[in-house]
Design a protein around this motif. Structure first.
Motif, PDB file in Angstrom:
ATOM      1  N   ILE A 100       1.115  21.925   6.704  1.00  0.00           N
ATOM      2  CA  ILE A 100       2.488  21.553   7.060  1.00  0.00           C
ATOM      3  C   ILE A 100       2.798  21.961   8.507  1.00  0.00           C
ATOM      4  CG2 ILE A 100       4.923  22.012   6.600  1.00  0.00           C
ATOM      5  CD1 ILE A 100       4.273  22.159   3.653  1.00  0.00           C
ATOM      6  N   TYR A 101       2.336  23.153   8.912  1.00  0.00           N
ATOM      7  CA  TYR A 101       2.605  23.634  10.281  1.00  0.00           C
ATOM      8  C   TYR A 101       1.937  22.743  11.330  1.00  0.00           C
ATOM      9  CZ  TYR A 101       2.537  26.485  14.479  1.00  0.00           C
ATOM     10  OH  TYR A 101       2.678  26.926  15.785  1.00  0.00           O
ATOM     11  N   LEU A 102       0.673  22.393  11.099  1.00  0.00           N
ATOM     12  CA  LEU A 102      -0.080  21.602  12.075  1.00  0.00           C
ATOM     13  C   LEU A 102       0.399  20.154  12.150  1.00  0.00           C
ATOM     14  CD1 LEU A 102      -3.687  22.945  11.364  1.00  0.00           C
ATOM     15  CD2 LEU A 102      -2.231  23.476  13.331  1.00  0.00           C
ATOM     16  N   HIS A 103       0.976  19.657  11.049  1.00  0.00           N
ATOM     17  CA  HIS A 103       1.425  18.261  11.012  1.00  0.00           C
ATOM     18  C   HIS A 103       2.876  18.190  10.536  1.00  0.00           C
ATOM     19  CE1 HIS A 103      -2.744  17.084  11.666  1.00  0.00           C
ATOM     20  NE2 HIS A 103      -3.088  17.938  10.736  1.00  0.00           N
ATOM     21  N   ARG A 104       3.707  19.094  11.073  1.00  0.00           N
ATOM     22  CA  ARG A 104       5.101  19.212  10.617  1.00  0.00           C
ATOM     23  C   ARG A 104       5.923  17.967  10.942  1.00  0.00           C
ATOM     24  NH1 ARG A 104       3.605  22.734  14.335  1.00  0.00           N
ATOM     25  NH2 ARG A 104       4.562  22.818  16.393  1.00  0.00           N
ATOM     26  N   GLU A 105       5.480  17.193  11.949  1.00  0.00           N
ATOM     27  CA  GLU A 105       6.211  15.971  12.283  1.00  0.00           C
ATOM     28  C   GLU A 105       6.143  14.948  11.147  1.00  0.00           C
ATOM     29  OE1 GLU A 105       1.985  15.310  13.279  1.00  0.00           O
ATOM     30  OE2 GLU A 105       3.422  16.934  13.650  1.00  0.00           O
TER      31      GLU A 105
END
Length: 479
Positions: A194-199
């Motif tokens: 989620i952090y790495l692809h939060r967009e």
């Protein structure tokens, strides 16, 4: 298939597969380590927990990841699609949480054999985070971020093993080590994803009409999934009824051989679904892609099965002597990944037409055949009978899904060649199962490789041409 699409196909397969390969290696190496740290009875409790967890997660998800994948390329707002797919599974997770708290004593006795246990709490949190983790992985699949997907799989597998070791050495050598490790590794991989692809996740948007469309498409996957889950356990249940624990152990060991092929199947299926959906949305008339993919994948998986079959006795030399007779149980089990991998290619017409009830029919017929076959053959042949039934049941799944898919989305598959090759595989599996001679198994399997290669001579020539072109490119790069 043009050159650029073929290169993208191969790159995508490799990027998604590398994580599965490394995770499998880590998991395989963890088995002997875990056996030294945790007693069999405690590990049995952990296995029961994992079994129930997988079943509950299947029910709570109600097939919505499939709906998400199917609609991904036709819905512009991806975050709205994601959260419209997630809202019902999250809601069902909360309901499950309340149900477990209400019957926590019963749940704990079933999972841990005692009322005073935290197993029920670990289960509800594992299910909740399992839902989010499933969608985190699905998002990466649809975005074709194969290396990110693989990296998170490796992180999950490595952290799982590390946590089991630390908990067992520092706290207690009981089944909680495995339970907490599963929960911890899920949360870690989910958080990183989620952090790495939060967009891709925020802001949260939900569309009620989209929720209804997703559910209408997805719910048959729940029913077929439950049937498939039962299908996977029928053989062990009937073995327990009519055979011995030793036979069950040998049968389980035979599945270790199947796991080698499952690496190919898992890697292929992980990227094929989003790839196929995308190509269909771009050009639904590009049916040659599906027919050519079927030819190549069929040839490769058939040859892999025959190679493993020829080497089965050598592979089982790695096992304890008491397990080596499993080599003669494994051959028919190899039919399962062959048939399922081929079905993964040809069944996409069912998804394109949104007629997913066909999965219930195919899995239901196969499950019924499996139950009847096990009841008839296990009393006569023991674990070999279970293997024969499991292998043939998988071919039924392929046959039904292929026939249904071709009616809904007509593609000119080379069906005759595929079925003749499967018949050859059945004959060679029979020889390797019932003639327990080392040289007979090798000779029959090598003969099968020659015959299948002749049947797929056009595919073989193209693969060899591509292989030599790849070698020439490497040589030119080194000059």
């Amino acid at each position: 298939m043009d050159v650029s699409l073929k290169n993208r196909f191969l790159k995508s397969y490799f990027s998604f597969s590398v994580g599965i390969w490394f995770s499998a290696i880590i998991s395989f190496l963890s088995v002997p380590i875990t056996s030294w740290l945790i007693e069999p009875a405690e590990y049995g409790k952990a296995t029961m927990f994992s079994t129930i967890y997988s079943m509950i997660l299947l029910i709570v998800l109600i097939g919505t990841p499939n709906g998400f994948m199917r609609l991904y390329h036709s819905v512009e707002e991806k975050r709205k699609l994601l959260w419209s797919s997630l809202v019902v599974p999250v809601f069902l997770s909360v309901i499950f949480f309340g149900f477990v708290l209400l019957f926590k004593d019963t749940v704990n006795i079933f999972l841990a054999g005692q009322k005073n246990s935290k197993a029920h709490l670990i289960l509800v949190f594992a299910v909740f985070f399992g839902v989010l983790q499933t969608f985190s992985q699905t998002v990466l699949r649809m975005q074709e971020k194969g290396f990110s997907y693989s990296a998170l799989q490796i992180v999950s597998a490595a952290s799982n093993v590390l946590f089991v070791i630390l908990y067992a050495l520092l706290i207690s050598r009981n089944f909680y080590a495995v339970l907490y490790a599963q929960l911890f590794s899920n949360i870690l991989a989910l958080s990183l994803g989620i952090y790495l692809h939060r967009e891709s996740w925020f802001p949260i948007k939900i569309d009620k009409s989209l929720v209804k469309e997703i559910l209408a498409y997805s719910y048959p996957f729940l029913l077929s999934g439950v049937v498939w889950w039962l299908f996977g356990w029928t053989d062990r249940i009937v073995l327990r009824m009519y055979s011995t624990f030793e036979e069950i152990g040998l049968y389980s060991a035979a599945f270790k051989l199947v796991s080698v092929m499952s690496l190919f199947t898992s890697g292929f299926s992980t990227f094929w679904y989003p790839f196929a959906y995308e190509q269909y949305e771009k050009n639904p008339n590009n049916k040659e892609l599906f027919s050519k993919t079927f030819d190549y994948i069929s040839f490769l998986i058939l040859i892999l099965a025959l190679l493993i079959m020829s080497a089965k006795n050598v592979i089982f030399l790695l096992f304890a002597k008491s397990y080596r007779s499993s080599a003669y149980i494994a051959p028919f089990l190899l039919l399962q990944p062959v048939a399922i991998t081929m079905a993964i290619v040809v069944a996409r017409g069912i998804d394109f037409a949104k007629k997913t009830y066909w999965y219930i029919i195919s899995d239901g017929v196969a499950a019924a055949f499996n139950i009847i076959g096990n009841l008839l053959l296990i009393p006569l042949l023991g674990a070999k009978g279970a293997a024969v039934t499991t292998g043939l049941s998988s071919i039924i799944v392929f046959a039904i899904e292929k026939a249904a898919s071709e009616k809904l989305y007509p593609v000119k598959y080379n069906s005759k060649r595929a079925y003749v090759s499967m018949l050859i595989l059945i004959i060679i599996a029979s020889i390797n199962t019932f003639f327990e001679r080392f040289y007979v198994g090798i000779l029959s399997s090598l003969t099968g490789i020659v015959v299948v290669t002749l049947l797929y001579n056009d595919v073989f020539r193209k693969l060899m041409k591509s292989f030599f072109e790849f070698l020439n490119r490497l040589k030119s790069m080194n000059k």
